[in-house]
Design a protein around this motif. Structure first.
Motif, mmCIF file in Angstrom:
data_model
loop_
_atom_site.group_PDB
_atom_site.id
_atom_site.type_symbol
_atom_site.label_atom_id
_atom_site.label_comp_id
_atom_site.label_asym_id
_atom_site.label_seq_id
_atom_site.Cartn_x
_atom_site.Cartn_y
_atom_site.Cartn_z
ATOM 1 N N LEU A 1 0.829 -1.204 0.000
ATOM 2 C CA LEU A 1 0.000 0.000 0.000
ATOM 3 C C LEU A 1 0.869 1.263 0.000
ATOM 4 O O LEU A 1 0.465 2.294 -0.543
ATOM 5 N N ILE A 2 2.039 1.173 0.618
ATOM 6 C CA ILE A 2 2.980 2.313 0.568
ATOM 7 C C ILE A 2 3.340 2.593 -0.890
ATOM 8 O O ILE A 2 3.332 3.745 -1.347
ATOM 9 N N ASN A 3 3.647 1.536 -1.623
ATOM 10 C CA ASN A 3 4.022 1.692 -3.031
ATOM 11 C C ASN A 3 2.885 2.289 -3.841
ATOM 12 O O ASN A 3 3.106 3.129 -4.727
ATOM 13 N N GLN A 4 1.648 1.850 -3.541
ATOM 14 C CA GLN A 4 0.509 2.344 -4.314
ATOM 15 C C GLN A 4 0.197 3.808 -3.993
ATOM 16 O O GLN A 4 -0.294 4.547 -4.855
ATOM 17 N N LEU A 5 0.481 4.227 -2.753
ATOM 18 C CA LEU A 5 0.222 5.618 -2.385
ATOM 19 C C LEU A 5 1.348 6.552 -2.819
ATOM 20 O O LEU A 5 1.089 7.672 -3.283
ATOM 21 N N TYR A 6 2.595 6.088 -2.645
ATOM 22 C CA TYR A 6 3.717 7.014 -2.814
ATOM 23 C C TYR A 6 4.754 6.567 -3.851
ATOM 24 O O TYR A 6 5.724 7.293 -4.098
ATOM 25 N N GLY A 7 4.560 5.415 -4.432
ATOM 26 C CA GLY A 7 5.573 4.922 -5.360
ATOM 27 C C GLY A 7 6.694 4.231 -4.608
ATOM 28 O O GLY A 7 6.752 4.283 -3.369
ATOM 29 N N ARG A 8 7.572 3.602 -5.332
ATOM 30 C CA ARG A 8 8.633 2.834 -4.653
ATOM 31 C C ARG A 8 9.721 3.764 -4.135
ATOM 32 O O ARG A 8 10.301 4.499 -4.853
#
Length: 614
Positions: free
Chosen positions: A607-614
């Motif tokens: 979910l971090i990746n989906q919100l803020y990118g890798r």
């Protein structure tokens, strides 16, 4: 009507009473709100109803409870009774946020002042009057009394309180919309005055058991065969599951066409709640709305702003009731789930009055109700409705017996928009998009729903259309009694297509709730991702506030769902609630670090990746 005449309003002072040539009053109403003589303000409605019954009525708005109590003494003792309304909102909801902080403005007070009403004005006003006038009947009403008529959880005191009848020392409680029960009460008391040749009615002269839609306390009580006997207040204090169990019975009886009496023991006495009236007929609701309201604040508020009045000044309420049954909402519990509809002529007459107001510019701010699009909707076979115990007609799915035809509503829109002086009528009430998207067996009804949707979006939106998906998680939505979020996607697609074809650039404004029973941090994180993908930066959001006598509040307090009695999780502490709320604002730089930290703790790096990118 010449609205510059003081006698166009109900009197509020002894001088105004004398100006009418009255030597005594039949009923004196005390209200926690400012006196706005408008059909959206409860004290004005009850005052006008009593006036129409031939009574001499006065209103004392926002009396001073701190000084020598002169506001409670100035009009003396009424012949029939004192009536008390805390106002259009529960006083605690009106005064405090979900974090229990004082609000910055009281919308029902001149200039928004926050010091013009006490906490729990129903109790405070009633106790003062009981002390001053020990033998005069006191009748309490409004949503504050209505939703506190039996043992209830009070979020601001964090405890289960007794029926408000106990603390207020009132003689009678009228719950729900009060026009029908107040008229029955008045007719009973007028007959008693004549039969007994009395100058004043006393507390013992009310035959409470013969009245519908009221609550009262009996010292010695005998249960009737069909009574719904709740767990006692004392049992509820000792066992939260019993408190939860009680609520199921309360909600079912509140929304039944033919309900039973409810009783509950407290302190060795018995609180009795009689069944509600059937839904108001068109003639009955028209009578209430067609009374001679000035539609304006009392002249004593000259040059003062009353925020709530500003909001509804150019709006028209076309129906009452809501069959949505949302678990966090008090509307169906107070107004009922069956829709009471005004006639087209009554609505048109009110709109014509608005067009004559000197500062009206041709734009109606709302032509709606508790929900914008439930006008004239009812069961196709009312006999089935009379046996129904469902709290919602549209959850978990739209009832096959429900007539969802939007044609009567379109007829109202067309009739209003064709009136001289009307440039545009906006729909400010929330729209139930699940009703718009529902596929009926009747193709004509489906076609009308599409026509309504198109006309609503093209002609009745002021740039922003409010709808309330409330959440995205299926389990949370089921607890809320709200439709699947997939319907929101479907409606947004329809909304965008209609706007594109019409060359409009309008916004869809969705409402969401955090910390609702059943909702966890992970659910809020997923909500953030889904709404981000829809390109929403959420603004209409709120933290769940437990309000008396709703399914969600009882679940939040007790930890059990009232209908299943199965355990249910709720965010309780300030830290837990803030942890959920922060996900609404994932796009704000100041929230980013905390959100990332929280998602790592939840092991949801995806979910971090989906919100803020890798």
């Amino acid at each position: 009507m010449n609205r510059n005449q003081l006698t166009d309003w109900l009197p509020t002072t002894l001088k105004e009473v004398k100006f009418r040539g009255w030597e005594e009053l039949d009923v004196i109403l005390f209200s926690g709100d400012a006196y706005v003589d408008h059909p959206s303000f409860g004290a004005a409605v009850i005052g006008r109803i009593l006036e129409a019954e031939g009574l001499r009525v006065a209103i004392v708005p926002q009396p001073n409870w701190r000084d020598d109590l002169r506001d409670f003494k100035k009009l003396g003792r009424p012949r029939l009774f004192f009536g008390i309304s805390a106002g259009c909102m529960d006083s605690m909801v009106n005064k405090y946020t979900a974090n229990k902080r004082l609000r910055s403005e009281d919308a029902y007070t001149p200039d928004g002042r926050i010091d013009m009403r006490p906490d729990n004005p129903t109790v405070v006003y009633s106790q003062i009057l009981r002390e001053l006038y020990p033998d005069t009947p006191i009748v309490i009403g409004s949503i504050e009394a209505s939703m506190r008529r039996l043992s209830h959880y009070d979020y601001w005191e964090d405890r289960v309180r007794k029926s408000i009848l106990c603390d207020s020392k009132a003689d009678l409680l009228i719950y729900g919309m009060g026009e029908l029960p107040i008229v029955d009460l008045v007719n009973q008391l007028k007959n008693t005055l004549q039969e007994k040749s009395l100058e004043f009615i006393s507390r013992n002269d009310i035959e409470k058991a013969s009245l519908l839609q009221v609550g009262y306390i009996e010292e010695a009580h005998t249960d009737l065969p069909n009574d719904i006997i709740l767990y006692s207040h004392e049992e509820c204090l000792n066992d939260k599951q019993k408190q939860a169990s009680n609520f199921k019975h309360i909600e079912i009886q509140s929304n039944s066409f033919k309900a039973d009496r409810i009783t509950q023991k407290v302190d060795g006495r018995t609180v009795v709640i009689t069944p509600p009236y059937p839904p108001m007929t068109e003639e009955q609701i028209d009578r209430s709305f067609d009374l001679p309201y000035t539609r304006l604040p009392h002249p004593k508020y000259k040059n003062k702003r009353i925020p709530a009045f500003d909001m509804i000044k150019f709006s028209v309420n076309i129906h009452r009731g809501c069959f949505g049954g949302c678990s966090f909402c008090t509307i169906s519990a107070h107004q009922g789930k069956f829709i009471a509809n005004r006639s087209k002529q009554s609505i048109i007459n009110e709109v014509k009055k608005i067009t004559q107001m000197p500062d009206f510019k041709g734009y109606l701010s709302d032509l709606g109700g508790p929900s914008a699009n439930m006008y004239k909707m009812e069961g196709k076979d009312l006999d089935k409705c009379k046996k129904c115990k469902r709290p919602s007609c549209i959850h978990p799915k739209v009832c096959s017996n429900l007539n969802t035809d939007h044609k009567p509503l379109l007829d109202i829109y067309h009739a209003v928009d064709s009136l001289p002086g009307i440039k545009k009528s906006f729909i400010g009430s929330g729209v139930r998009y699940d009703l718009l998207l529902h596929e009926s067996d009747d193709s004509k009804i489906n076609q009308t729903a599409r026509e309504y949707t198109k006309e609503l979006i093209e002609k009745h939106v002021s740039g922003r259309l409010k709808i309330a998906p409330e959440h995205t998680n299926p389990e949370v939505l089921n607890i809320m009694r709200k439709p699947s979020f997939s319907l929101f996607y479907k409606f947004k697609k329809v909304f965008d297509e209609i706007n594109k074809k019409a060359g409009l650039r309008q916004q869809l404004i969705p409402y969401f709730i955090s910390s609702h029973p059943g909702c966890r941090e992970e659910d809020m994180a997923e909500l953030a991702v889904l709404t981000k993908n829809l390109d929403f930066h959420l603004e209409q959001v709120q933290d769940f506030t437990p309000t008396p006598m709703t399914v969600a509040t009882e679940a939040w307090y007790t930890g059990f769902h009232p209908y299943t009695l199965k355990p249910i999780y709720s965010a309780k502490t300030k830290e837990q609630k803030l942890a959920q709320r922060q996900f609404f604002f994932w796009y704000q730089p100041k929230e980013r670090a905390n959100i990332i930290k929280e998602l790592r703790k939840l092991k949801r790096e995806d979910l971090i990746n989906q919100l803020y990118g890798r």
